[in-house]
Every structure is written in structure tokens, then in C-alpha cells.
Design a protein around this motif. Structure first.
Motif, PDB file in Angstrom:
ATOM      1  N   PRO A 201      -3.395   4.200   1.211  1.00 17.91           N
ATOM      2  CA  PRO A 201      -2.345   3.223   1.544  1.00 17.91           C
ATOM      3  C   PRO A 201      -1.396   3.715   2.639  1.00 17.91           C
ATOM      4  O   PRO A 201      -0.944   2.923   3.468  1.00 17.91           O
ATOM      5  CB  PRO A 201      -1.597   3.037   0.215  1.00 17.91           C
ATOM      6  CG  PRO A 201      -2.572   3.450  -0.827  1.00 17.91           C
ATOM      7  CD  PRO A 201      -3.414   4.529  -0.219  1.00 17.91           C
ATOM      8  N   LYS A 202      -1.118   5.003   2.649  1.00 18.86           N
ATOM      9  CA  LYS A 202      -0.134   5.514   3.610  1.00 18.86           C
ATOM     10  C   LYS A 202      -0.616   5.403   5.049  1.00 18.86           C
ATOM     11  O   LYS A 202       0.200   5.440   5.980  1.00 18.86           O
ATOM     12  CB  LYS A 202       0.203   6.967   3.290  1.00 18.86           C
ATOM     13  CG  LYS A 202      -0.970   7.924   3.413  1.00 18.86           C
ATOM     14  CD  LYS A 202      -0.552   9.339   3.039  1.00 18.86           C
ATOM     15  CE  LYS A 202      -1.713  10.323   3.182  1.00 18.86           C
ATOM     16  NZ  LYS A 202      -1.309  11.697   2.776  1.00 18.86           N
ATOM     17  N   ASN A 203      -1.906   5.239   5.260  1.00 18.80           N
ATOM     18  CA  ASN A 203      -2.450   5.138   6.615  1.00 18.80           C
ATOM     19  C   ASN A 203      -2.713   3.706   7.053  1.00 18.80           C
ATOM     20  O   ASN A 203      -3.125   3.477   8.182  1.00 18.80           O
ATOM     21  CB  ASN A 203      -3.765   5.932   6.706  1.00 18.80           C
ATOM     22  CG  ASN A 203      -3.572   7.403   6.444  1.00 18.80           C
ATOM     23  OD1 ASN A 203      -2.531   7.963   6.775  1.00 18.80           O
ATOM     24  ND2 ASN A 203      -4.570   8.045   5.841  1.00 18.80           N
ATOM     25  N   HIS A 204      -2.486   2.753   6.152  1.00 19.22           N
ATOM     26  CA  HIS A 204      -2.824   1.360   6.469  1.00 19.22           C
ATOM     27  C   HIS A 204      -1.700   0.713   7.279  1.00 19.22           C
ATOM     28  O   HIS A 204      -0.548   0.689   6.841  1.00 19.22           O
ATOM     29  CB  HIS A 204      -3.071   0.568   5.188  1.00 19.22           C
ATOM     30  CG  HIS A 204      -3.939  -0.623   5.392  1.00 19.22           C
ATOM     31  ND1 HIS A 204      -3.584  -1.691   6.183  1.00 19.22           N
ATOM     32  CD2 HIS A 204      -5.183  -0.920   4.905  1.00 19.22           C
ATOM     33  CE1 HIS A 204      -4.552  -2.596   6.171  1.00 19.22           C
ATOM     34  NE2 HIS A 204      -5.535  -2.147   5.408  1.00 19.22           N
ATOM     35  N   SER A 208       2.994  -3.718   3.667  1.00 18.13           N
ATOM     36  CA  SER A 208       4.431  -3.477   3.747  1.00 18.13           C
ATOM     37  C   SER A 208       4.799  -2.096   3.199  1.00 18.13           C
ATOM     38  O   SER A 208       4.038  -1.482   2.447  1.00 18.13           O
ATOM     39  CB  SER A 208       5.184  -4.556   2.958  1.00 18.13           C
ATOM     40  OG  SER A 208       4.867  -4.458   1.577  1.00 18.13           O
ATOM     41  N   PHE A 209       5.981  -1.647   3.571  1.00 15.52           N
ATOM     42  CA  PHE A 209       6.478  -0.358   3.090  1.00 15.52           C
ATOM     43  C   PHE A 209       6.658  -0.374   1.571  1.00 15.52           C
ATOM     44  O   PHE A 209       6.373   0.605   0.888  1.00 15.52           O
ATOM     45  CB  PHE A 209       7.809  -0.025   3.769  1.00 15.52           C
ATOM     46  CG  PHE A 209       8.436   1.241   3.261  1.00 15.52           C
ATOM     47  CD1 PHE A 209       7.985   2.481   3.692  1.00 15.52           C
ATOM     48  CD2 PHE A 209       9.484   1.194   2.340  1.00 15.52           C
ATOM     49  CE1 PHE A 209       8.555   3.658   3.209  1.00 15.52           C
ATOM     50  CE2 PHE A 209      10.058   2.359   1.853  1.00 15.52           C
ATOM     51  CZ  PHE A 209       9.590   3.594   2.297  1.00 15.52           C
ATOM     52  N   ILE A 215       2.353   1.633  -4.728  1.00 15.15           N
ATOM     53  CA  ILE A 215       1.051   2.217  -5.044  1.00 15.15           C
ATOM     54  C   ILE A 215       1.149   3.733  -5.165  1.00 15.15           C
ATOM     55  O   ILE A 215       0.654   4.333  -6.131  1.00 15.15           O
ATOM     56  CB  ILE A 215       0.019   1.832  -3.965  1.00 15.15           C
ATOM     57  CG1 ILE A 215      -0.209   0.319  -3.954  1.00 15.15           C
ATOM     58  CG2 ILE A 215      -1.302   2.550  -4.213  1.00 15.15           C
ATOM     59  CD1 ILE A 215      -1.105  -0.165  -2.825  1.00 15.15           C
ATOM     60  N   LEU A 216       1.821   4.374  -4.197  1.00 13.76           N
ATOM     61  CA  LEU A 216       1.903   5.833  -4.198  1.00 13.76           C
ATOM     62  C   LEU A 216       2.700   6.358  -5.391  1.00 13.76           C
ATOM     63  O   LEU A 216       2.342   7.369  -5.997  1.00 13.76           O
ATOM     64  CB  LEU A 216       2.532   6.319  -2.881  1.00 13.76           C
ATOM     65  CG  LEU A 216       1.688   6.059  -1.621  1.00 13.76           C
ATOM     66  CD1 LEU A 216       2.468   6.463  -0.371  1.00 13.76           C
ATOM     67  CD2 LEU A 216       0.380   6.821  -1.696  1.00 13.76           C
ATOM     68  N   SER A 217       3.780   5.667  -5.747  1.00 17.31           N
ATOM     69  CA  SER A 217       4.584   6.119  -6.890  1.00 17.31           C
ATOM     70  C   SER A 217       3.839   5.944  -8.204  1.00 17.31           C
ATOM     71  O   SER A 217       3.956   6.768  -9.117  1.00 17.31           O
ATOM     72  CB  SER A 217       5.907   5.354  -6.933  1.00 17.31           C
ATOM     73  OG  SER A 217       5.680   3.963  -7.114  1.00 17.31           O
ATOM     74  N   SER A 218       3.056   4.870  -8.330  1.00 14.45           N
ATOM     75  CA  SER A 218       2.311   4.647  -9.572  1.00 14.45           C
ATOM     76  C   SER A 218       1.191   5.670  -9.732  1.00 14.45           C
ATOM     77  O   SER A 218       0.885   6.097 -10.849  1.00 14.45           O
ATOM     78  CB  SER A 218       1.725   3.234  -9.598  1.00 14.45           C
ATOM     79  OG  SER A 218       0.779   3.053  -8.560  1.00 14.45           O
TER      80      SER A 218
END
Length: 444
Positions: A201-204, A208-209, A215-218
Motif C-alpha cells: 500500500p505504501k507504494n501505491h 488516499s493517505f 491498512i498499515l496500522s491494522s
């Protein structure tokens, strides 16, 4: 799936010889045979037919799985370490291009045709296995069932489209165009894949932020990211993992049989022409697509709201899917004289079976999300072993007893499926296993 519908037009059922790649005609003895022969004449005007016996057809339909037996494990491992974008994209492209060459392979003979199918099966492993490495980094745990089932429903939707359009294409312009059209669509889909899919997700660039943060926190709450090390000894000793493996093998036995032989069942048992066979064969898969999505949504609702424990959800959905579909299959041979009843039962069987995708078939992500890509490859390996055996066995049963062969096919599929369910109910778990939480001294 293109071959499953096309083979009903490719094979000359009126021939007595089993020599491949020859076409012979015999006079019919009843009205239904006359109708079938007339249909065959339409096909021969636009495409050749081949004298493939039921045994040869079973081998051909199984050949997609032959080359796939050793591919899933390294594919899942490589996709988990290096990223699934290029692994899946390459598999999709290779499989689509090879589809375009299948008509030439059939003209060249049985052996070249099988070789193309074997290579195509290896490429499709890259797609079906590699994609699960993406969900390890994209699917929040509380949404895992619905996201994977929504994505997986694309397989059911694809089968529906191929079957319903393939029968029409076979009868209108000839069976080779089934491969040309859907192979071309696959090539076009590669452009979408490489443009829109990102490993993390961080590279997409298009989301949205807030979505990235969610997603990253979960996912940060669980140790789900793959590593080079694999606790092989602990995996071999893990009964919960074996429960998933056995479930995969047993459930894919029935799925592979129905996926490969549903059009043949309609054309031989119910004496439907290839167009009607395609349309009727498509109905179970579109209902399966819908039930697959609904099952994933319901499974996540029950577990996220704490209505049922996660392991209870997995076992409940698996039990419902296996037992109800088993009852339906056992009834089928006794109602073959009723066209509408047969269609209704096949639709129900597909609908019930789709619930297993929210049960045992996704359970490996519960017990070891860290090794999701590798384990998906391992599961696929056993699924392909099942897929290599079941259509071949089906062809054998049908050739040995034309009247009761199908009954034997359904009895064997049911017995195997129920055996897998019992094993999963006894040993299945949903907690992350100890070997999936930390490094061990045993490496791959």
C-alpha cells in the motif's frame, strides 16, 4: 476453462475409433443422435473434430495440473520474498499467449496439445499462488475473508463468461475462436495488471493517505511479513496446517471434477448441444460467484462482531459447504431424466461449495500469515495433485460404465470431500501458530 466447453465441440462422439486426430461419421439410431450429428456437421464446416476417447479426454483435461505439481511452492515462496506483481503478471501473460496456440497444438496431435497445456498450467500456478502474497500486505485481518473471496469470485465469474459465451462461439464460428478470443482478453488484462497493481500500500500512487494508514496500522498488530527462513520441521509437525492441506486436496477433487466435466455431463447425459451445454454449465458458476462474496461478508461479520469465534466460523462454513453439496451430488444420478432438476441441483452444489472459501480454504492465513505466500503455494500443490487425478479418474469411470459411471464419480467425490471435512473439524485451528511468530533454527 476454455477447453472444458470447447472439448464438447472438438470431440467426435460418433466415432468408434480411438485413434487421435481422425474424424469419422456413423449413422444415428435415434432422434437425439440425429440432432447431435447435425450439430457436428455445423462444427466440421468451421473447425476440425478429433476422435479422442473418454480416457484421452480425461488425460487432456487433467494435463493442466500435471506440470503444476512442483511449481506452487517455489512460486509462493518467490512471490512472498520479491513481490507478487511481476510473478503474477508474467504468469498471466504466458498463459494467455499459450491459449492462442492451443488450436495449432490440437491439430499437431494429442502429445503437443498436452505439452502446451502442461506449460500453461505452470504459468497459471504463478497467478493463482502469487496473488496471495499481495493479500498478506493489503488485507486487514478483520476484512480478510471478504477481500479474498471478492477477488476469488473473479475465477467463478470468468468460468461463467467462458461457458456461456464459449458454447455460442463454438456453434457460431467454431471452437478455435474460444481460445483466440479469451487468450486475447488475457493479454489485454496484463496491461491493467502491470498498470494498477502494487506489492504494498505504501507504494501505491492512487489510494488516499488515510487508506494507506488504516491498512498499515491494522497489519502492524501482527507479524505477517514474509522472511527468507522457513520453519520446515515445525510445519511438518503442525496438525492445524495438515488439516488445511487435507481440506484443500479433498475439496479440490470435487471442484476439479465439476469444473472440467460439467459441460460434458450436459452434452452426454442430458444430450444438450454445445450452445445449450455452455449456457447451462455457466449457471452453477455465476451462483457460486455470488455466494462466494456473500459467504466472505457473512464470515467477517460473524467474527468481527464477536458473534462466533473465528475457528467456529471456519469450521461451520466448511461443514455447511461440504455436507450440503455432498447431498446434492448423491441425488444427481437419480434425477438425470429431469432436465430442470439436474440444473437446479448443480446450481445448489456450486452455491454450497463456495462457502468453503470462507472456511478451510482461507484458514492458512489465520494460522500463519507470515508465510502466506509459501503456504498458498503448498496448498495449491495439493490442489493440483487432486486436479491431476480427479478428471483422469472421472474419464476412467465413465468409459467403464456409461450408465452408472457418473454415479460412481459422484460417490467417490463425496466420500473424499467428507473425509477431508472430518479431519479439519478435528484438527483445525485459527490461532497464529508458534512457528509462525518467531524465527527457528530450521531453514529452507
Amino acid at each position: 476453462m476454455s477447453l472444458s466447453i470447447a472439448i464438447t465441440a472438438m470431440v467426435n462422439n460418433t466415432a468408434t475409433s480411438i485413434q487421435p486426430n481422425a474424424s469419422v461419421e456413423r449413422p444415428s439410431t435415434d432422434y437425439s443422435q440425429d440432432y447431435w450429428n447435425e450439430t457436428r456437421k455445423e462444427f466440421k464446416a468451421v473447425a476440425p473434430t478429433y476422435d479422442w476417447s473418454p480416457e484421452i479426454q480425461g488425460i487432456i483435461l487433467s494435463s493442466l495440473s500435471y506440470g503444476s505439481l512442483l511449481a506452487p511452492i517455489p512460486t509462493g515462496y518467490v512471490a512472498g520474498v520479491f513481490g507478487a506483481k511481476y510473478v503474477v503478471g508474467a504468469g498471466l501473460l504466458i498463459s494467455s499467449v499459450l491459449t492462442l496456440f492451443l488450436p495449432l497444438g490440437a491439430d499437431a496431435g494429442v502429445a503437443p496439445f498436452i505439452v502446451l497445456r502442461v506449460i500453461q498450467g505452470i504459468a497459471q500456478v504463478m497467478v493463482s499462488t502469487g496473488q496471495y502474497s499481495i493479500w498478506v500486505k493489503w488485507a486487514p485481518p478483520t476484512e480478510r475473508s471478504q477481500l479474498t473471496t471478492i477477488a476469488g469470485s473473479g475465477s467463478m465469474l470468468g468460468i461463467f463468461i467462458v461457458l456461456i459465451a464459449g458454447g455460442l462461439l463454438c456453434q457460431a464460428i467454431g471452437w478455435p475462436y474460444v481460445f483466440y478470443i479469451f487468450g486475447g482478453i488475457g493479454c489485454a488484462c496484463c496491461l491493467l495488471w502491470f498498470s494498477l497493481v502494487y506489492n504494498e500500500p505504501k507504494n501505491h500512487p492512487f489510494i488516499s493517505f488515510s487508506e494507506k494508514s488504516y491498512i498499515l496500522s491494522s497489519l502492524a498488530q501482527q507479524d505477517s511479513f514474509p522472511d527468507w527462513s522457513l520453519p520446515i520441521k515445525a510445519m511438518v509437525k503442525s496438525l492445524p496446517l495438515w488439516a488445511v492441506i487435507v481440506s484443500y486436496f479433498c475439496q479440490y477433487w470435487q471442484f476439479s471434477t465439476m469444473m472440467a466435466y460439467t459441460p460434458t455431463y450436459f452434452s452426454t447425459v442430458l444430450e444438450a448441444n454445445v450452445r445449450d451445454s455452455g449456457i447451462l454449465s455457466a449457471l452453477p458458476f455465476i451462483t457460486g460467484c455470488v455466494c462466494l462474496i456473500l459467504g466472505g461478508l457473512l464470515a467477517d461479520f460473524l467474527s468481527s462482531r464477536k458473534i462466533l469465534r473465528l475457528i467456529t466460523v471456519r469450521k461451520l462454513f466448511t461443514a455447511i459447504g461440504v455436507l450440503l453439496s455432498a447431498v446434492v451430488l448423491l441425488i444427481l444420478p437419480w434425477v438425470k431424466s429431469s432436465f430442470s432438476t439436474t440444473v437446479a441441483l448443480l446450481v445448489l452444489s456450486s452455491s454450497f461449495s463456495s462457502l468453503c472459501d470462507s472456511g478451510a480454504l482461507i484458514n492458512f492465513l489465520d494460522i500463519a500469515p507470515r508465510y502466506g505466500g509459501f503456504l498458498r503455494g503448498l496448498m495449491q500443490n495439493f490442489a493440483y495433485i487432486s486436479g491431476a487425478i480427479s478428471p483422469t479418474a472421472t474419464g476412467f469411470f465413465i468409459s467403464q460404465d456409461s450408465e452408472w459411471g457418473w454415479r460412481n464419480v459422484f460417490i467417490v467425490a463425496t466420500a473424499i470431500n467428507v473425509s477431508g471435512l472430518i479431519f479439519f473439524l478435528i484438527f483445525g485451528q485459527a490461532e497464529v501458530q508458534h512457528w509462525a511468530k518467531e524465527q527457528t533454527s530450521t531453514h529452507f
